[in-house]
Design a protein around this motif. Sequence first.
Motif, PDB file in Angstrom:
ATOM      1  N   PHE A 260      13.155 -48.341  38.366  1.00 53.70           N
ATOM      2  CA  PHE A 260      13.872 -46.909  37.898  1.00 53.70           C
ATOM      3  C   PHE A 260      14.043 -46.344  36.500  1.00 53.70           C
ATOM      4  O   PHE A 260      12.992 -45.587  35.951  1.00 53.70           O
ATOM      5  N   LYS A 261      14.652 -47.563  35.774  1.00 56.90           N
ATOM      6  CA  LYS A 261      14.333 -47.309  34.160  1.00 56.90           C
ATOM      7  C   LYS A 261      13.084 -47.750  33.559  1.00 56.90           C
ATOM      8  O   LYS A 261      12.740 -46.948  32.499  1.00 56.90           O
ATOM      9  N   ASN A 294      24.579 -42.807  29.593  1.00 59.51           N
ATOM     10  CA  ASN A 294      23.872 -44.293  30.523  1.00 59.51           C
ATOM     11  C   ASN A 294      22.162 -43.689  30.248  1.00 59.51           C
ATOM     12  O   ASN A 294      21.364 -44.698  30.430  1.00 59.51           O
ATOM     13  N   LEU A 295      22.031 -42.468  30.350  1.00 56.52           N
ATOM     14  CA  LEU A 295      20.742 -41.878  30.441  1.00 56.52           C
ATOM     15  C   LEU A 295      19.950 -42.180  29.266  1.00 56.52           C
ATOM     16  O   LEU A 295      19.018 -42.345  28.480  1.00 56.52           O
ATOM     17  N   GLU A 296      20.588 -41.919  28.075  1.00 53.31           N
ATOM     18  CA  GLU A 296      20.540 -41.843  26.401  1.00 53.31           C
ATOM     19  C   GLU A 296      20.872 -43.849  26.110  1.00 53.31           C
ATOM     20  O   GLU A 296      19.233 -44.108  25.463  1.00 53.31           O
ATOM     21  N   ASP A 297      21.319 -44.739  26.997  1.00 49.54           N
ATOM     22  CA  ASP A 297      20.743 -45.738  26.782  1.00 49.54           C
ATOM     23  C   ASP A 297      19.586 -46.654  27.085  1.00 49.54           C
ATOM     24  O   ASP A 297      19.253 -47.762  27.050  1.00 49.54           O
ATOM     25  N   ARG A 301      17.358 -42.419  22.929  1.00 45.26           N
ATOM     26  CA  ARG A 301      17.363 -41.574  21.947  1.00 45.26           C
ATOM     27  C   ARG A 301      18.216 -40.611  22.682  1.00 45.26           C
ATOM     28  O   ARG A 301      18.248 -40.602  23.760  1.00 45.26           O
ATOM     29  N   PRO A 302      18.729 -39.822  22.049  1.00 48.77           N
ATOM     30  CA  PRO A 302      19.221 -38.770  22.318  1.00 48.77           C
ATOM     31  C   PRO A 302      19.203 -37.890  23.619  1.00 48.77           C
ATOM     32  O   PRO A 302      18.290 -37.335  23.462  1.00 48.77           O
TER      33      PRO A 302
END
Length: 431
Positions: A260-261, A294-297, A301-302
Amino acid sequence: MLLIYTHKITPRLTYTMKQVFTKILGIEIGFTTKVEDFIKHKEEKITYTKQPLQNEFFVRSHELLFEQGVNDIEINVQSWDNVPCFFFAGERSNVPFDIFAASFYLISRYEEYLPHVKDAHGRFPAKGSLAYEYKFLERPVVDIWAMKLFVLLKERFPTLVQGPRKYRFMSLIDVTTSHCYANRGFIRGTAGFLLDLGTFRIRRLVERIAVGLNIKKDPYDNFATLIEWHKKLNIKSIFFFQFANYSKYDKNVSTNSNNFKSLIKYIGDYSKVALAASYSSFNNVELLKEEKQNLEDVINRPVNFSRMRYNRVDVPETYRNLIDAEFSDDFTMGYSHQIGFRAGTCTPFQFYDIPLEVQQPIKVFPFVMHDYALREIDKKVELEKRMDAIYNEVKLVKGTFISVFSNELLGSEHKFDWKEVYYRLISKYNV
């Protein structure tokens, strides 16, 4: 510069005038409450108050832009050259309606502060809106009023020039369920298998097994196709990924899944990635911040763009929460099950917080068409007719056409071939 004389300069007035003149018409404006300054001004000028000063261009004002808080307002919708409008200004006014007050009423979502019955998900119902009641939900009336105003101003001031404004198309892709069967994990996969078996959903069971054995591609995995189409047609797209823990209304692939990532990173190489906030984070700012982080990680990026699950917007709290979580742009303003302009406009706008009487630092991008609404249309001919009508309305005022589709619907066979519908939309409406 067009100078606006008024008896009182308020936050509502400056907010609305800048939206109509600067954002929609591209005209630079200034304000004054001094009669002598107004008289001395040699360029274009108008008065926005109760009475004209002399024989200048005059728009009789309603009280709305000079009030504070929310009041019960009597609204009488009438026709202005076949365009619905309200807040009649009288015969002395050069514009028959106070389109500034009317625009503020719609863009600020004033009616959503008034008492109303919310639906099962706590949403303001489309059928409770003024636009639905008076059948102008599918017309961007705020933009139309602004264009009609410009025509009247041009007659008085022939040298007045409208600023550059181009039609734009944006495609939003909701990814709240990235895969139907794949990447679900052993427990969820087994539970799904037993459910399909127990309810005799044989077709789904066969498809599940085929995906599990890598004989068939997961039906929701249409990302490569979407990226290819977007590149080919030069589509501006944003993919909104839900990146949250499992709950009753949040059932995406686990955030711990490396596949997924990898998918999110892959999409991020070709398109903007944003957050589809979970149902659980609606009233939980800390959880909203955690999902964003968590999504930024993952993408390194922002993440500044957001959409709320099921298009849940509770003004002003939703936007205050998004600001607290440091989002700059939101794409939730619209109705899930009704085609149309929830805020009466196809032009992005800053959110105005009525209880605080201040323009908030978050930009609202109103969408006009959600795939849930399209699913409720039974005939393909009617579907295309409705879509074309909306496109023509937006194109006429050179606005921004924003559609919302999910990879889930695009991978289903509900009534139509939705990939075909989507491709037609992005091919035709991108120009």
